[in-house]
Motif scaffolding. Structure first.
Motif, PDB file in Angstrom:
ATOM      1  N   UNK A 176       0.828  -1.205   0.000  1.00 45.93           N
ATOM      2  CA  UNK A 176       0.000   0.000   0.000  1.00 45.93           C
ATOM      3  C   UNK A 176       0.866   1.260   0.000  1.00 45.93           C
ATOM      4  N   UNK A 177       1.938   1.253   0.763  1.00 45.44           N
ATOM      5  CA  UNK A 177       2.821   2.413   0.804  1.00 45.44           C
ATOM      6  C   UNK A 177       3.405   2.686  -0.578  1.00 45.44           C
ATOM      7  N   UNK A 193       2.233   9.504   2.072  1.00 44.56           N
ATOM      8  CA  UNK A 193       1.674   8.313   2.701  1.00 44.56           C
ATOM      9  C   UNK A 193       2.307   8.170   4.070  1.00 44.56           C
ATOM     10  N   UNK A 194       1.501   8.262   5.120  1.00 42.25           N
ATOM     11  CA  UNK A 194       2.048   8.155   6.474  1.00 42.25           C
ATOM     12  C   UNK A 194       2.360   6.699   6.791  1.00 42.25           C
ATOM     13  N   UNK A 195       3.527   6.452   7.341  1.00 37.88           N
ATOM     14  CA  UNK A 195       3.972   5.108   7.649  1.00 37.88           C
ATOM     15  C   UNK A 195       4.897   5.170   8.870  1.00 37.88           C
ATOM     16  N   UNK A 196       4.880   4.141   9.737  1.00 39.59           N
ATOM     17  CA  UNK A 196       4.079   2.915   9.680  1.00 39.59           C
ATOM     18  C   UNK A 196       2.610   3.171  10.005  1.00 39.59           C
ATOM     19  N   UNK A 249      -3.252   5.852   6.648  1.00 43.43           N
ATOM     20  CA  UNK A 249      -3.717   4.489   6.844  1.00 43.43           C
ATOM     21  C   UNK A 249      -3.717   4.125   8.323  1.00 43.43           C
ATOM     22  N   UNK A 250      -4.499   3.115   8.659  1.00 45.15           N
ATOM     23  CA  UNK A 250      -4.400   2.492   9.975  1.00 45.15           C
ATOM     24  C   UNK A 250      -4.938   1.070   9.884  1.00 45.15           C
ATOM     25  N   UNK A 270      -8.051  -2.800   7.162  1.00 41.69           N
ATOM     26  CA  UNK A 270      -7.133  -1.729   6.782  1.00 41.69           C
ATOM     27  C   UNK A 270      -7.981  -0.569   6.274  1.00 41.69           C
ATOM     28  N   UNK A 271      -7.717   0.615   6.805  1.00 36.36           N
ATOM     29  CA  UNK A 271      -8.523   1.806   6.542  1.00 36.36           C
ATOM     30  C   UNK A 271      -7.612   2.909   6.031  1.00 36.36           C
ATOM     31  N   UNK A 272      -8.106   3.673   5.056  1.00 33.16           N
ATOM     32  CA  UNK A 272      -7.365   4.827   4.544  1.00 33.16           C
ATOM     33  C   UNK A 272      -8.312   6.007   4.398  1.00 33.16           C
TER      34      UNK A 272
END
Length: 587
Positions: free
Chosen positions: A257-258, A270-273, A424-425, A474-476
């Motif tokens: 996804x990233x 894209x926020x990660x992790x 995402x989370x 998984x939510x975005x």
């Protein structure tokens, strides 16, 4: 020269000046400037400007044709004058002096404009979807979808997964929606079901020893349409892995996804992790199990503050508070509009207070709050001057729904919402079971094939409503992309879990006999997930409706207005399928 084209409409540049060319495409637009015709010719690859001089055969031919006629033209590439260069068009430095025209496909008068968004209604667009797909935005969306699916395939193979196909004609399965049924000609009175998901088959592939599977899988569910859900059919990236725990599933999906949203996100971060948020925590803090983390505000349960309170509107109810900083300069209109928004979500109103100097509260309900109430709120919400606090009170689920929506709307209006990011989370620790409010019956809350946390012991010793499952979403940006789970692979756990949900052993064996047989011959621990392809593309394309990313979707009433489905069949076909119709009576 080729019968139809030497070049496509998007590739000619200044370096091609004085070249003889042949192009084919659609007449996109036409302008008549003092007898000189300027034509935009369009194909899959782009636009190019044609010029037809007065008195030439080309001028006469092109001047009489309707827009969207398909033509083949011959001509010579010439440079545009410096004042006529179009910097927004890749071919904007050149134009084609047309010498010959051939009509390849005549066009009737088109029912709506192709070269501009003229506000035509969706029903008309779907009826003439082949025309709608000629529009630049729709063409771009479908090509984005194609590129995304291609990238997914390459990335999944690079991650060590094997692409496999699963059946379309199968047996019914309790996936939580209605099946589409297909009557059998050879077996009278029996039906196939189109798969709601390849759930059982992908588990069987793990039991068969293939270890890492994926598929761009068509799924069929007889559900009502929503903005983020297409009725009838959809596609998902179906994934399953053997010998894994929850984190083993998360790692490749998070990497995919990233990379995917970075590659196709048009510069958006894209926020990660990805943070892991337990289901119950998500419901309290965000009022939703698909939180939009771009809204940088959180809800707080302040029920204890008002337990037994003299303020009857809040006393002995579930109360959720939303503290919004930096509102000192907000006019009364800000509060009134949020109140109107809450009413639209189903609230009777929206209580609020402002926090002033020395934490003094003002606003419609301030006079009902005791000194102790104020101290407790200040502590619970970490209030400071300039804060505004909004309250919702009632039943937990109702308050969650309303205040969850208010949280996002308040963040947008007060400047605490981050645009141009994909946040995402993972939502984890879903309850295994829930109680039907109408019947009081215990039923599965998510996926019936999930492994309960604690295994068989938990099923035998705990209150079913306290049992958590190895289930996750998984939510975005407030959109649920997928549900997944570590699967149950033990027959006794399956029997017991289904028994709690009201299925006796005979029913389980009748409906899931293939799965049970497989479990009894050495099943590995396994788990998976299935992100929705349509929803991924919808987010990347920044489209509010999922149908804008599907080439030929059904409308909101599950109808194909272009092909005329669903349609009636004649009596001979019904007889062949051993069917008779019983239509509802028209009142």
């Amino acid at each position: 020269m080729h019968r139809y084209r030497s070049h496509n409409c998007g590739e000619l540049r200044a370096a091609d000046v004085d070249t003889d060319v042949r192009l084919s495409g659609w007449l996109h637009n036409r302008r008549d400037l003092g007898g000189i015709l300027f034509i935009d010719l369009r194909d899959h690859y782009g636009l190019v400007q044609l010029v037809a001089r007065p008195g030439t055969p080309a001028n006469a031919a092109l001047g009489s044709l309707t827009k969207e006629t398909v033509v083949r033209i011959d001509g010579k590439v010439s440079a545009r004058g410096a004042d006529n260069v179009n910097p927004d068009l890749p071919t904007g430095e050149i134009e084609i002096e047309v010498t010959d025209v051939e009509v390849l496909g005549a066009a009737d008068q088109i029912p709506f404009t192709i070269n501009a968004d003229d506000g035509v209604n969706e029903e008309k667009r779907l009826e003439y979807r082949f025309l709608d797909l000629r529009r630049e935005r729709m063409h771009r969306n479908i090509m984005l979808r194609t590129a995304v699916i291609s990238a997914i395939r390459h990335k999944m193979v690079a991650l060590g997964f094997n692409e496999m196909a699963t059946p379309i004609l199968s047996a019914t399965s309790p996936e939580g929606a209605r099946d589409f049924l297909v009557p059998s000609r050879l077996h009278a009175g029996k039906f196939y079901a189109l798969p709601q998901a390849p759930q059982q088959f992908k588990q069987l592939l793990m039991i068969a020893g293939f270890d890492r599977y994926f598929q761009i899988a068509p799924c069929f569910r007889d559900e009502d349409a929503r903005a983020d859900r297409s009725p009838g059919e959809f596609y998902q990236l179906d994934i399953e892995m053997s010998f894994v725990e929850q984190e083993d599933v998360f790692r490749p999906v998070e990497k995919l996804m990233t990379e995917l949203f970075t590659e196709f996100g048009n510069g958006r971060k894209v926020t990660s992790p990805f943070p892991h948020i337990p289901f119950r925590e998500a419901m309290v803090k965000y009022g939703s199990d698909k939180p939009d983390l771009r809204a940088e505000l959180e809800l707080v349960d302040v029920s204890d503050v008002f337990a037994g309170s003299g303020f009857k509107a809040f006393a002995d109810k579930h109360v959720r508070a939303l503290a919004v900083p930096d509102t000192a300069d907000q006019p009364r209109k800000f509060f009134d509009q949020l109140g109107d928004f809450a009413v639209q979500q189903g609230a009777k109103g929206l209580a609020w207070v402002r926090v002033g100097e020395e934490n003094a509260l003002t606003g419609p309900i301030a006079k009902f709050l005791t000194e102790d109430d104020v101290k407790a709120l200040v502590a619970a919400l970490d209030l400071k001057p300039g804060h505004a606090v909004f309250f919702g009170a009632g039943e937990f689920d109702e308050v969650s729904k309303i205040m969850g929506a208010v949280r996002v709307e308040a963040a947008k209006r007060a400047g605490h919402f981050v645009e141009d990011e994909f946040r995402f989370c993972w939502i984890v620790d879903f309850p295994m079971f829930e109680k039907d409010e109408d019947t009081g019956k215990i039923e599965f809350s998510h996926n019936p094939f999930s492994m309960p946390q604690g295994g068989l012991e938990a099923l035998e010793t705990k209150d079913p409503l306290d049992i958590l499952a190895w289930q996750y979403d998984i939510v975005c940006n407030g959109t649920e992309l997928s549900s997944g789970a570590i699967r149950n692979h033990e027959p006794e756990v399956m029997y017991k879990a289904f028994a709690i949900a009201g299925y006796d052993k005979e029913t389980v064996e009748a409906e899931f006999g293939g799965m049970l047989r497989a479990f009894k011959f050495g099943a590995p621990p396994h788990g998976g997930i299935a992100p929705g392809v349509d929803r991924i593309v919808m987010l990347l394309a920044d489209e509010p409706n999922i149908r804008e990313t599907i080439a030929f979707p059904l409308n909101g009433n599950a109808q194909d207005l272009l092909m005329g489905a669903p349609s009636e069949v004649d009596e001979s076909r019904l007889k062949e399928l051993h069917l008779s119709l019983r239509k509802p009576q028209v009142k």
